[in-house]
Design an enzyme around this catalytic site. Structure first.
Site, PDB file in Angstrom:
ATOM      1  N   GLU A 143      -7.729  52.794  24.663  1.00  0.00           N
ATOM      2  CA  GLU A 143      -8.943  53.574  24.891  1.00  0.00           C
ATOM      3  C   GLU A 143      -8.743  55.022  24.491  1.00  0.00           C
ATOM      4  OE1 GLU A 143     -10.219  53.130  28.954  1.00  0.00           O
ATOM      5  OE2 GLU A 143      -9.726  51.002  28.887  1.00  0.00           O
ATOM      6  N   CYS A 192       1.130  50.815  30.162  1.00  0.00           N
ATOM      7  CA  CYS A 192       2.100  51.802  30.662  1.00  0.00           C
ATOM      8  C   CYS A 192       3.057  51.106  31.612  1.00  0.00           C
ATOM      9  CB  CYS A 192       1.357  52.921  31.398  1.00  0.00           C
ATOM     10  SG  CYS A 192       2.442  54.234  31.991  1.00  0.00           S
ATOM     11  N   CYS A 220       1.696  53.625  38.410  1.00  0.00           N
ATOM     12  CA  CYS A 220       1.080  54.447  39.465  1.00  0.00           C
ATOM     13  C   CYS A 220      -0.031  53.630  40.130  1.00  0.00           C
ATOM     14  CB  CYS A 220       0.524  55.740  38.880  1.00  0.00           C
ATOM     15  SG  CYS A 220       1.772  56.666  37.979  1.00  0.00           S
TER      16      CYS A 220
HETATM   17 FE1  SF4 Z   1       1.057  55.460  33.388  1.00  0.00          FE
HETATM   18 FE2  SF4 Z   1       0.922  56.545  35.833  1.00  0.00          FE
HETATM   19 FE3  SF4 Z   1       0.007  57.894  33.683  1.00  0.00          FE
HETATM   20 FE4  SF4 Z   1      -1.270  55.704  34.597  1.00  0.00          FE
HETATM   21  S1  SF4 Z   1      -1.022  57.651  35.656  1.00  0.00           S
HETATM   22  S2  SF4 Z   1      -0.834  56.186  32.473  1.00  0.00           S
HETATM   23  S3  SF4 Z   1       0.463  54.421  35.280  1.00  0.00           S
HETATM   24  S4  SF4 Z   1       2.117  57.284  34.110  1.00  0.00           S
END
Ligand code: SF4
Ligand code: SAH
Length: 349
Positions: A91, A111, A115
């Site tokens: 995206e 990722c 998180c």
């Molecule tokens: Fe990755 Fe955390 Fe960033 Fe989301 S917030 S893209 S899980 S590092």
């Protein structure tokens, strides 16, 4: 295997051309075309047919194809779902500000960081993006809207410092004066706190803005929401940030997603203030975007106000980040997730 020519520096293209028995100066023409956003070698009209054919046999030009596009009815923010040659999707969000267009691009497909509040983190990791795939996101948006992008934020899907080499290559290519020529001062890179990457970046002394996603004032809360904190805790992270500020002279922007009842109390604000006191830093408060299944809710407005007042006592400036495109799930990861599991995901926040 064919070479990803749009990820190559001009001098690398030159070397390749010379090894093909061609004249080195052609490299600047080829480089120019690639960064103009051509999708095929045939569009390189000042290059001989013979050379174009050689390039076609040995190289490919990566592109980002629009799979889906949502336009916010509030503020013209556009959210894209792009696909690449292997079918992987990412995206990107194009935002219009009074000073021009800002694009928020992805650096990885998914990722690894996990998180708990993040839609991208929930859908797992597939692969790194190449430098050319990062460029292609910008080029497709420019072409689709007939505009020039002036600012870039690496805040889409993925952790940029977990794809360090490709991201640095992208930064050098996009800021090249013969390329898109977007200066480092117009680029922000956001990290969840990959400490060794921050030290590496500090050594390069780039004039970009480093954003650090902090989201918690102590290890207890941060480790619960951001698994990276179990590897590099807040003390180590802030030490790396101090080193980064010293090396680059640049202010760091700390991102703090306000989550109702999790990290938004007055004592959290005091703890944050005392940890950041004396640092060349700014805090961006972001009402958390509710992602299906997390149970997190946005903090109330008065919590934000109180946070700002308390941080001011520690001489830390804080602002609430304006949210654009809130009707199209403009925070990244949500659209791809919907396209992966359409029946499970509630679509609106
Ligand atoms: Fe990755 Fe955390 Fe960033 Fe989301 S917030 S893209 S899980 S590092
Ligand atoms: N991986 C990098 C950059 C991509 S995420 C990072 O984590 O910094 C871009 C920003 O969006 C980060 O600050 C991230 O913490 C934030 N973010 C992720 N999910 C969010 C949500 N549900 N609400 C608000 N911000 C969120």
């Amino acid at each position: 295997m064919q070479t990803d020519i749009k990820s190559m520096y001009e001098d690398e293209i030159k070397e390749m051309l010379v090894s093909m028995g061609e004249q080195g100066y052609r490299a600047s023409q080829v480089f120019h075309w690639l960064h103009q956003g051509v999708k095929s070698f045939d569009e390189m009209t000042n290059i001989s047919k013979n050379l174009r054919q050689k390039l076609m046999q040995n190289c490919y030009i990566s592109k980002a194809t629009i799979e889906k596009k949502l336009i916010s009815s509030y503020d013209d923010t556009e959210k894209y779902l792009f696909s690449f040659a292997d079918g992987e999707k990412v995206e990107s969000v194009l935002m219009k500000y009074h000073h021009g267009y800002t694009s928020c691009i992805s650096t990885q497909v998914g990722c690894k960081m996990g998180c708990t509040f993040c839609a991208t983190g929930k859908s797992g990791f597939s692969r790194n993006l190449t430098a050319s795939e990062m460029l292609s996101q910008l080029q497709t948006e420019q072409e689709d809207n007939n505009i020039r992008i002036s600012n870039i934020v690496l805040m889409g899907m993925g952790e940029p410092l977990d794809n360090y080499d490709n991201v640095i290559r992208f930064l050098r290519l996009v800021s090249d004066e013969h390329g898109m020529n977007i200066g480092m001062r117009h680029i922000s890179l956001s990290t969840c706190g990959v400490v060794p990457g921050i030290y590496e970046l500090a050594k390069l002394k780039l004039q970009l803005t480093l954003s650090v996603s902090l989201h918690a004032p102590n290890d207890e809360i941060r480790s619960r929401t951001m698994p990276i904190n179990r590897k590099y805790d807040i003390g180590q992270l802030l030490e790396a940030c101090r080193c980064y500020i010293k090396a680059t002279g640049r202010r760091i922007s700390f991102e703090y997603a306000m989550i109702d009842g999790v990290n938004d109390s007055d004592s959290c604000a005091h703890e944050l203030g005392s940890r950041l006191k004396g640092m060349l830093a700014h805090v961006n408060l972001i009402p958390v975007n509710t992602v299906g299944g997390t149970g997190y809710k946005k903090s109330k407005k008065e919590r934000m106000k109180s946070f700002i007042e308390i941080l001011a006592k520690y001489s830390i400036t804080a602002t609430v980040r304006r949210t654009l495109g809130s009707d199209i799930n403009a925070s990244c990861g949500q659209l791809r997730r919907q396209s992966m599991e359409p029946q499970k995901e509630g679509s609106r926040k």
